[in-house]
Design a protein around this motif. Structure first.
Motif, PDB file in Angstrom:
ATOM      1  N   UNK A 124       0.841  -1.190   0.000  1.00 49.13           N
ATOM      2  CA  UNK A 124       0.000   0.000   0.000  1.00 49.13           C
ATOM      3  C   UNK A 124       0.884   1.251   0.000  1.00 49.13           C
ATOM      4  N   UNK A 125       1.969   1.219   0.726  1.00 49.63           N
ATOM      5  CA  UNK A 125       2.875   2.361   0.765  1.00 49.63           C
ATOM      6  C   UNK A 125       3.434   2.671  -0.622  1.00 49.63           C
ATOM      7  N   UNK A 126       3.803   1.633  -1.374  1.00 48.72           N
ATOM      8  CA  UNK A 126       4.343   1.837  -2.721  1.00 48.72           C
ATOM      9  C   UNK A 126       3.279   2.406  -3.651  1.00 48.72           C
ATOM     10  N   UNK A 127       2.059   1.881  -3.562  1.00 49.09           N
ATOM     11  CA  UNK A 127       0.976   2.398  -4.403  1.00 49.09           C
ATOM     12  C   UNK A 127       0.630   3.835  -4.018  1.00 49.09           C
ATOM     13  N   UNK A 128       0.672   4.112  -2.738  1.00 49.39           N
ATOM     14  CA  UNK A 128       0.378   5.470  -2.266  1.00 49.39           C
ATOM     15  C   UNK A 128       1.417   6.461  -2.798  1.00 49.39           C
ATOM     16  N   UNK A 129       2.677   6.083  -2.778  1.00 47.18           N
ATOM     17  CA  UNK A 129       3.731   6.939  -3.309  1.00 47.18           C
ATOM     18  C   UNK A 129       3.544   7.175  -4.810  1.00 47.18           C
ATOM     19  N   UNK A 130       3.163   6.110  -5.518  1.00 52.40           N
ATOM     20  CA  UNK A 130       2.939   6.227  -6.963  1.00 52.40           C
ATOM     21  C   UNK A 130       1.803   7.202  -7.247  1.00 52.40           C
ATOM     22  N   UNK A 131       0.718   7.077  -6.485  1.00 53.26           N
ATOM     23  CA  UNK A 131      -0.437   7.959  -6.678  1.00 53.26           C
ATOM     24  C   UNK A 131      -0.077   9.403  -6.360  1.00 53.26           C
ATOM     25  N   UNK A 132       0.726   9.629  -5.337  1.00 54.29           N
ATOM     26  CA  UNK A 132       1.135  11.000  -5.014  1.00 54.29           C
ATOM     27  C   UNK A 132       1.924  11.612  -6.169  1.00 54.29           C
ATOM     28  N   UNK A 133       2.734  10.811  -6.863  1.00 53.71           N
ATOM     29  CA  UNK A 133       3.449  11.311  -8.037  1.00 53.71           C
ATOM     30  C   UNK A 133       2.469  11.694  -9.145  1.00 53.71           C
ATOM     31  N   UNK A 134       1.434  10.850  -9.322  1.00 55.74           N
ATOM     32  CA  UNK A 134       0.413  11.150 -10.319  1.00 55.74           C
ATOM     33  C   UNK A 134      -0.317  12.447  -9.977  1.00 55.74           C
ATOM     34  N   UNK A 135      -0.628  12.638  -8.712  1.00 53.02           N
ATOM     35  CA  UNK A 135      -1.339  13.844  -8.297  1.00 53.02           C
ATOM     36  C   UNK A 135      -0.514  15.103  -8.564  1.00 53.02           C
ATOM     37  N   UNK A 136       0.789  15.021  -8.312  1.00 44.73           N
ATOM     38  CA  UNK A 136       1.642  16.174  -8.587  1.00 44.73           C
ATOM     39  C   UNK A 136       1.712  16.472 -10.079  1.00 44.73           C
ATOM     40  N   UNK A 137       1.766  15.422 -10.901  1.00 52.34           N
ATOM     41  CA  UNK A 137       1.782  15.617 -12.350  1.00 52.34           C
ATOM     42  C   UNK A 137       0.464  16.233 -12.816  1.00 52.34           C
ATOM     43  N   UNK A 138      -0.624  15.800 -12.238  1.00 50.15           N
ATOM     44  CA  UNK A 138      -1.951  16.342 -12.526  1.00 50.15           C
ATOM     45  C   UNK A 138      -2.014  17.833 -12.203  1.00 50.15           C
ATOM     46  N   UNK A 139      -1.520  18.214 -11.027  1.00 49.26           N
ATOM     47  CA  UNK A 139      -1.554  19.620 -10.613  1.00 49.26           C
ATOM     48  C   UNK A 139      -0.651  20.488 -11.487  1.00 49.26           C
ATOM     49  N   UNK A 140       0.448  19.917 -11.933  1.00 51.17           N
ATOM     50  CA  UNK A 140       1.337  20.657 -12.837  1.00 51.17           C
ATOM     51  C   UNK A 140       0.611  21.002 -14.134  1.00 51.17           C
ATOM     52  N   UNK A 141      -0.177  20.069 -14.630  1.00 48.24           N
ATOM     53  CA  UNK A 141      -0.955  20.322 -15.846  1.00 48.24           C
ATOM     54  C   UNK A 141      -1.994  21.416 -15.599  1.00 48.24           C
ATOM     55  N   UNK A 142      -2.633  21.375 -14.436  1.00 49.09           N
ATOM     56  CA  UNK A 142      -3.609  22.423 -14.117  1.00 49.09           C
ATOM     57  C   UNK A 142      -2.943  23.803 -14.098  1.00 49.09           C
ATOM     58  N   UNK A 143      -1.730  23.856 -13.564  1.00 46.33           N
ATOM     59  CA  UNK A 143      -1.005  25.128 -13.522  1.00 46.33           C
ATOM     60  C   UNK A 143      -0.713  25.635 -14.936  1.00 46.33           C
ATOM     61  N   UNK A 144      -0.444  24.701 -15.839  1.00 52.49           N
ATOM     62  CA  UNK A 144      -0.138  25.086 -17.216  1.00 52.49           C
ATOM     63  C   UNK A 144      -1.399  25.560 -17.953  1.00 52.49           C
ATOM     64  N   UNK A 145      -2.518  24.874 -17.713  1.00 52.72           N
ATOM     65  CA  UNK A 145      -3.749  25.170 -18.454  1.00 52.72           C
ATOM     66  C   UNK A 145      -4.422  26.434 -17.945  1.00 52.72           C
ATOM     67  N   UNK A 146      -4.368  26.651 -16.617  1.00 52.09           N
ATOM     68  CA  UNK A 146      -5.021  27.812 -15.991  1.00 52.09           C
ATOM     69  C   UNK A 146      -6.526  27.837 -16.288  1.00 52.09           C
ATOM     70  N   UNK A 147      -7.168  26.719 -16.029  1.00 48.84           N
ATOM     71  CA  UNK A 147      -8.611  26.632 -16.229  1.00 48.84           C
ATOM     72  C   UNK A 147      -9.332  27.499 -15.193  1.00 48.84           C
ATOM     73  N   UNK A 148     -10.423  28.184 -15.560  1.00 46.88           N
ATOM     74  CA  UNK A 148     -11.083  29.094 -14.613  1.00 46.88           C
ATOM     75  C   UNK A 148     -11.762  28.396 -13.442  1.00 46.88           C
ATOM     76  N   UNK A 149     -12.059  27.104 -13.555  1.00 44.87           N
ATOM     77  CA  UNK A 149     -12.743  26.392 -12.475  1.00 44.87           C
ATOM     78  C   UNK A 149     -11.881  25.282 -11.858  1.00 44.87           C
ATOM     79  N   UNK A 150     -11.268  24.487 -12.725  1.00 42.21           N
ATOM     80  CA  UNK A 150     -10.475  23.352 -12.229  1.00 42.21           C
ATOM     81  C   UNK A 150      -9.044  23.833 -12.061  1.00 42.21           C
TER      82      UNK A 150
END
Length: 388
Positions: free
Chosen positions: A291-317
């Motif tokens: 579970x710890x390994x999967x949790x770490x993997x998901x946290x990496x995915x979440x950071x990549x997701x947020x980086x994309x949001x920063x690039x797109x600058x969507x007005x809501x998301x």
């Protein structure tokens, strides 16, 4: 590393979709299909005698895997049912309906619990105290204060709140303030298989509820509850499994119960889901997938997701509308609180048209993450957000 190869059948059925709703309904790994067929084969071979195989082999195997997963010292204390609500209500039914019942919980519990509590409150004997989870910064202190101010018969709280993804305060921060006569129930459905969980210190104190539909990846129909060691509650809502070992003996006037977790068991259910859960946990154990390994993997995915949001600058998301600010105390989905439910519904529909499957509740739009995602997959999200 990529885990996609383990989900080839589900992914093949949805080649153009990016499934951002695993916190709601997780894709099943390929091993679960063989498990489903194994249940059919065992049923065909053993017919009425299949209960010997189920309770003699399959259930003990899953109990052992779950005990390892949650660092719980007593595998025999795990009991199974088709859904967690059934198990929860067995605990509640241990209290006489004509006697006072005082319950503490939060305003962020899943619908089945909140609906049940509203119904129970129609009884004049039931008193319910609800603590608001927001503002999150002060929730822990307000929760502890409520526990210290008065005594309760039951305390019910999520491990991870379903409508935000926020992780609840750790048990060790408040459990010492709870009298021993109070039953503590933890809804671990959004935590089990996602957040590393250690129940070793609380195995004789806490009921822990979870199931296979979400992060355990085994689908609906296999839920479980870890029952405190030595628990002597006598649920009124009971079934023939609750004293399965003595079924062949004469049934006395006094209703008897098993001395382990089975005292909270019900009646006949479809055990194919137990087979599927066993196959998932066996795969994790065999491949050393923690579970710890999967949790770490998901946290990496979440950071990549947020980086994309920063690039797109969507007005809501965007980060400004993200409920959680500290992802170190967070589950495997991110929740965005928008201006109203209509906006959320429209956004979810637009994303779905672009192959992005999300999930929403009211004015909250949720994005879940799974090990069958790769960072490269999120370019599809970027393209969809750019076009909205």
């Amino acid at each position: 590393m990529s885990y996609k190869k383990h989900y080839s059948r589900y992914l093949a059925e949805h080649p153009n979709s990016l499934h951002f709703a695993p916190h709601s309904h997780h894709y099943w790994p390929d091993v679960t299909r063989d498990a489903q067929l194994a249940y059919w084969d065992d049923s065909a071979r053993d017919v009425d005698h299949k209960w010997g195989t189920i309770f003699g082999e399959r259930v003990p195997a899953v109990q052992k895997y779950l005990a390892q997963l949650l660092n719980h010292p007593y595998p025999e204390q795990f009991v199974f049912a088709s859904n967690t609500h059934e198990l929860l209500y067995r605990v509640i039914s241990s209290y006489a309906p004509n006697k006072p019942l005082k319950i503490l919980s939060t305003d962020s519990e899943f619908h089945s619990f909140s609906r049940q509590i509203r119904r129970l409150q129609e009884r004049p004997e039931v008193e319910f105290v609800s603590i608001a989870t927001e503002p999150f910064a002060t929730f822990e202190s307000r929760w502890l204060e409520a526990i210290q101010q008065q005594a309760f018969d039951l305390i019910f709280t999520s491990q991870v709140f379903y409508n935000s993804g926020i992780v609840a305060p750790e048990l060790n921060t408040w459990i010492d303030a709870v009298p021993s006569c109070t039953q503590i129930i933890i809804d671990g459905y959004h935590g089990c298989g996602a957040i590393p969980t250690d129940l070793a210190s609380y195995a004789d104190r806490v009921f822990y509820l979870a199931g296979g539909y979400k992060y355990l990846q085994a689908g609906e129909g296999c839920c479980f509850m870890a029952v405190p060691k030595g628990c002597q509650l006598r649920p009124e809502f009971t079934g023939w499994f609750a004293d399965f070992a003595n079924l062949a003996k004469p049934q006395k006037a006094q209703v008897e119960y098993a001395d382990d977790g089975m005292r909270f068991a019900g009646a006949t259910m479809d055990f194919s889901a137990v087979y599927r859960l066993e196959s998932v946990l066996a795969w994790w154990y065999r491949d050393g997938l923690t579970v710890a390994a999967m949790h770490d993997y998901v946290k990496q995915l979440q950071q990549a997701f947020l980086t994309i949001l920063d690039e797109v600058k969507h007005p809501h998301i965007n980060r400004q509308n993200l409920l959680a600010k500290d992802l170190n105390h967070h589950g495997h989905f991110l929740t965005f609180k928008l201006v109203n439910a209509e906006t959320v519904e429209q956004l979810a529909a637009h994303l779905s048209q672009h192959g992005i499957e999300t999930d929403y509740r009211g004015e909250r739009l949720r994005f879940g993450f799974a090990i069958y995602h790769d960072v490269e997959d999120y370019q599809q999200l970027k393209n969809a957000l750019t076009q909205l």
